[in-house]
Design a protein around this motif. Structure first.
Motif, PDB file in Angstrom:
ATOM      1  N   ASN A   1       0.821  -1.224   0.000  1.00  8.78           N
ATOM      2  CA  ASN A   1       0.000   0.000   0.000  1.00  8.78           C
ATOM      3  C   ASN A   1       0.850   1.269   0.000  1.00  8.78           C
ATOM      4  O   ASN A   1       0.474   2.286   0.586  1.00  8.78           O
TER       5      ASN A   1
ATOM      6  N   ILE B   1       0.057   5.165   1.425  1.00 11.56           N
ATOM      7  CA  ILE B   1       0.862   5.689   2.534  1.00 11.56           C
ATOM      8  C   ILE B   1       1.552   6.986   2.122  1.00 11.56           C
ATOM      9  O   ILE B   1       1.624   7.948   2.904  1.00 11.56           O
TER      10      ILE B   1
ATOM     11  N   ARG C   1      -0.956   9.753   2.387  1.00 13.94           N
ATOM     12  CA  ARG C   1      -1.216  10.154   3.774  1.00 13.94           C
ATOM     13  C   ARG C   1      -0.091  11.018   4.315  1.00 13.94           C
ATOM     14  O   ARG C   1      -0.334  12.021   5.004  1.00 13.94           O
TER      15      ARG C   1
ATOM     16  N   ILE D   1      -0.271  11.576  12.706  1.00 17.87           N
ATOM     17  CA  ILE D   1       0.185  10.254  12.291  1.00 17.87           C
ATOM     18  C   ILE D   1       1.279   9.822  13.248  1.00 17.87           C
ATOM     19  O   ILE D   1       2.249  10.549  13.462  1.00 17.87           O
TER      20      ILE D   1
ATOM     21  N   LEU E   1       3.994   6.822  13.861  1.00 17.44           N
ATOM     22  CA  LEU E   1       4.662   5.692  13.230  1.00 17.44           C
ATOM     23  C   LEU E   1       5.647   5.065  14.202  1.00 17.44           C
ATOM     24  O   LEU E   1       6.209   5.750  15.058  1.00 17.44           O
TER      25      LEU E   1
ATOM     26  N   GLU F   1       9.068   1.999  10.764  1.00 14.46           N
ATOM     27  CA  GLU F   1       8.145   2.412   9.711  1.00 14.46           C
ATOM     28  C   GLU F   1       8.545   3.778   9.162  1.00 14.46           C
ATOM     29  O   GLU F   1       8.470   4.005   7.951  1.00 14.46           O
TER      30      GLU F   1
ATOM     31  N   TYR G   1       9.259   4.466   5.271  1.00 17.20           N
ATOM     32  CA  TYR G   1       8.335   5.230   4.435  1.00 17.20           C
ATOM     33  C   TYR G   1       8.769   6.662   4.162  1.00 17.20           C
ATOM     34  O   TYR G   1       8.434   7.207   3.114  1.00 17.20           O
TER      35      TYR G   1
ATOM     36  N   GLY H   1      -2.014  -2.109  14.325  1.00 17.17           N
ATOM     37  CA  GLY H   1      -0.615  -1.761  14.494  1.00 17.17           C
ATOM     38  C   GLY H   1       0.170  -2.888  15.138  1.00 17.17           C
ATOM     39  O   GLY H   1      -0.263  -3.463  16.136  1.00 17.17           O
TER      40      GLY H   1
ATOM     41  N   GLY I   1      -0.534  -3.373  10.387  1.00 19.68           N
ATOM     42  CA  GLY I   1      -1.060  -2.016  10.275  1.00 19.68           C
ATOM     43  C   GLY I   1       0.020  -0.977  10.482  1.00 19.68           C
ATOM     44  O   GLY I   1       1.182  -1.286  10.757  1.00 19.68           O
ATOM     45  N   LEU I   2      -0.368   0.277  10.378  1.00 21.82           N
ATOM     46  CA  LEU I   2       0.564   1.404  10.478  1.00 21.82           C
ATOM     47  C   LEU I   2       0.600   1.917  11.905  1.00 21.82           C
ATOM     48  O   LEU I   2      -0.452   2.145  12.521  1.00 21.82           O
ATOM     49  N   GLY I   3       1.808   2.101  12.427  1.00 19.35           N
ATOM     50  CA  GLY I   3       1.941   2.639  13.776  1.00 19.35           C
ATOM     51  C   GLY I   3       1.232   1.781  14.794  1.00 19.35           C
ATOM     52  O   GLY I   3       1.450   0.567  14.886  1.00 19.35           O
TER      53      GLY I   3
ATOM     54  N   GLU J   1      -2.262   2.027  14.949  1.00 19.90           N
ATOM     55  CA  GLU J   1      -3.660   2.161  14.547  1.00 19.90           C
ATOM     56  C   GLU J   1      -4.418   0.870  14.836  1.00 19.90           C
ATOM     57  O   GLU J   1      -3.931  -0.224  14.563  1.00 19.90           O
TER      58      GLU J   1
END
Length: 625
Positions: A69, A73, A76, A84, A86, A90, A94, A396, A400-402, A404
């Motif tokens: 994804n 990302i 975002r 956000i 992270l 991550e 990113y 997360g 998932g991200l961070g 979340e």
């Protein structure tokens, strides 16, 4: 200056393939641009020699197998519409995909603890318009002169504040700064102006393996969708040359084309007939399918809850992306637990008993992902040593991200009996980046060891001091929920244990419960266990009545278990008047005082997640546990 090399037949070829942007000068030499000035600037030591070229951190495989994804990302991290958070790895993965957008302006420094480091970033187009000087500074012999283009600036004033935390866990928090909340351009504009570090590192890694820039450009352009997702829609051969320029100053040997490719006059480097694209070859060389490879990176205890099983729960859950709770209303409260057919939670007090099957266990973690917080009493925390996190795929730490999808653990512990150690399961979960540290809700009236306070805060948790008690010296649910609402908690999932559940089912407390979700396992635990059974209810004449009969009931089977969803009818005397009627689903706030300690003021205030080391109060508070 054009590179020369040899194709597979040994023919000498010139690296002058057509450019996407037609950037060939009248004399036939390729145009140099500024797309990677900070990556490719050549620094000379005092004796005129070049420093060693650092090894690239990305390879061509990172282009053809990008992070999952990555396009979404990147968008975002470009917009940053909301905070956000992270994990450190991550951010390192990113951020190089958007460093063509954001430029660090200055470092704000560390706080007094040394745990927080703040950086300030601005959109690249905030810089003043760059105009190349008419005459470049003299350059060492053999070093080409850069033909830089005019880059228009001063067009966007969006800024970010980026805070790194390195305590019991490592995180990076990204927030908008100032009153400019949107860019005046889109991400595609930035991709056209500037290339990302990721793309330049990939290009440099290929040239450092001895491949011609034209060949590298051809290979990188074969999968246009993945190239665009990584920000390379406007990549051209000059970018590849710029990326490898420093290395080429030290390595003058002839370069070659990739295996299976050749130089075609007028068309540059092309793939030979019958040769599959290198992008496809790299994909075929993967041991497993990329989708399966993704699942291989997830923790082994990751759970999946199919979409088709979620719809029956939806009417009983807090709305997705719910706005902040308005003053005067309380969070959505979901009471949920697993029970036997004889209404028992465990075989005996202090004994952890598994009741849920695999499907209903996955459902429980889905419920956790839909709530801001998960609450248990201290008896459950001590007996079960729970992680109180969400292990659902996409949360997360589980793909998932961070963090979340990870709920904030809450422990009702009036006597501060719960002790934090590095071996505590919930703390190990925090250190692994798979959950959040708890907020421990306590009653003042005893000396709190300051080391305990700092240890919990080191992992991101805190102690909540509550001073509002009922007539039985128990913390009032109204006070607890109102405090959580003030902290931005919009929904709370209450899982236990038996003392907490039975207390919430009392008539004076049941109106705080928005919905109930109960899993019934096909088993009897027998007498002597911890059971859920509300206090008896009688009418005016003393005749026994039903304690509770749920409404809006729906049953669903999950494996061998049965799941009941329902609501508790409002108790008489606690309903709001019509002009005070809250929105659908919002709990009623009964009248009554609410107060919490604010140690920095020394007076009673609404809420603060810090308590004084000691505070006078009742000598004994059994409270909720």
């Amino acid at each position: 200056m054009s590179e020369t090399g040899r194709d597979e037949s040994g023919n000498v070829v010139a690296d002058a393939s057509p450019q996407r942007d037609g950037s060939l000068q009248p004399d036939g030499s390729p145009q140099q641009d500024e797309h990677s000035d900070h990556e490719q600037s050549i620094r000379f030591v005092t004796d005129g020699s070049l420093p060693p070229t650092p090894a690239p951190t990305r390879t061509i495989k990172d282009l053809f197998n990008p992070p999952r994804n990555i396009a979404a990302i990147r968008q975002r991290l470009f917009e940053v519409r909301e905070k956000i958070v992270l994990q450190a790895h991550e951010f390192d993965l990113y951020w190089p995909y958007v460093d063509n957008v954001w430029v660090r302006q200055h470092r704000g420094g560390q706080d007094k603890t040394g745990l927080y480091v703040t950086d300030y970033y601005a959109c690249r187009l905030q810089r003043p318009t760059y105009t190349p000087k008419p005459v470049d500074k003299p350059r060492p012999e053999g070093t080409p002169t850069r033909k830089k283009q005019i880059r228009e600036g001063g067009k966007c004033h969006m800024k970010l504040k980026v805070v790194r935390y390195r305590g019991g866990y490592h995180s990076i928090t990204i927030n908008q700064l100032g009153d400019k909340t949107e860019h005046l351009h889109d991400l595609d504009t930035m991709d056209k102006i500037k290339r990302t570090t990721v793309l330049m590192e990939i290009a440099r890694s290929e040239v450092m393996q001895g491949y011609m820039p034209a060949s590298v450009f051809t290979v990188m352009s074969e999968d246009e969708a993945k190239l665009a997702a990584s920000g390379g829609r406007y990549l051209n051969r000059n970018d590849v040359r710029n990326a490898s320029q420093a290395w080429r100053q030290q390595h003058k040997e002839p370069l070659r084309v990739h295996d299976g490719y050749k130089y075609d006059h007028g068309n540059g480097i092309v793939r030979q007939d019958g040769t599959i694209p290198l992008a496809q070859a790299i994909g075929n060389a993967q041991v497993v399918d990329p989708e399966l490879a993704y699942y291989a990176t997830l923790p082994p205890n990751t759970l999946k809850f199919p979409e088709e099983h979620r719809s029956f729960l939806e009417p009983y859950l807090p709305p997705k992306d719910a706005p902040r709770i308005e003053e005067g209303f309380l969070p959505h409260v979901t009471l949920t637990y697993a029970t036997s057919m004889d209404s028992s939670l465990s075989l005996a007090p202090g004994i952890q008993t598994v009741l849920s099957g695999p499907q209903s266990k996955a459902m429980t973690h889905y419920l956790r992902s839909r709530h801001d917080a998960i609450l248990v009493g201290v008896r459950t925390a001590l007996a079960d040593d729970p992680a109180l996190n969400c292990r659902l795929e996409g949360a997360g730490g589980y793909g998932g991200l961070g963090w979340e999808g990870q709920p904030r653990p809450l422990i009702i512990d009036p006597g501060a009996r719960w002790m934090l150690t590095p071996q505590t399961r919930i703390i190990r979960t925090v250190a692994e980046g798979k959950g959040l540290a708890p907020w421990v809700i306590i009653a003042p009236g005893f000396a709190m060891d300051p080391n305990r306070l700092e240890a919990l805060r080191y992992y991101g948790g805190d102690y909540v001091g509550c001073t509002d008690f009922d007539k039985r010296w128990r913390l009032r649910w109204e006070a607890i929920l109102k405090a959580l609402a003030a902290e931005g908690i919009r929904s709370v999932m209450i899982e236990g244990g038996g003392f907490v559940i039975n207390d919430l089912l009392l008539p004076e407390h049941s109106n705080f419960v928005t919905s109930v979700i109960v899993t019934v396992a096909p088993t009897y635990l027998g007498q002597g266990g911890v059971s859920v059974s509300p206090a008896p209810k009688k009418d005016e004449t003393g005749r026994p009545q039903l304690a509770i009969r749920f409404k809006d009931v729906r049953w669903q089977s999950l494996g061998e278990d049965a799941v009941m969803c329902g609501r508790i009818p409002a108790a008489e005397g606690l309903l709001p008047t019509p002009q005070q009627q809250p929105p659908p689903g919002a709990p009623v706030v009964p009248s009554g005082p609410v107060s919490f300690f604010n140690s920095s003021i020394g007076a009673q205030n609404t809420f603060q997640r810090r308590i004084p080391e000691s505070q006078p109060g009742p000598s004994s508070q059994p409270g909720l546990s």
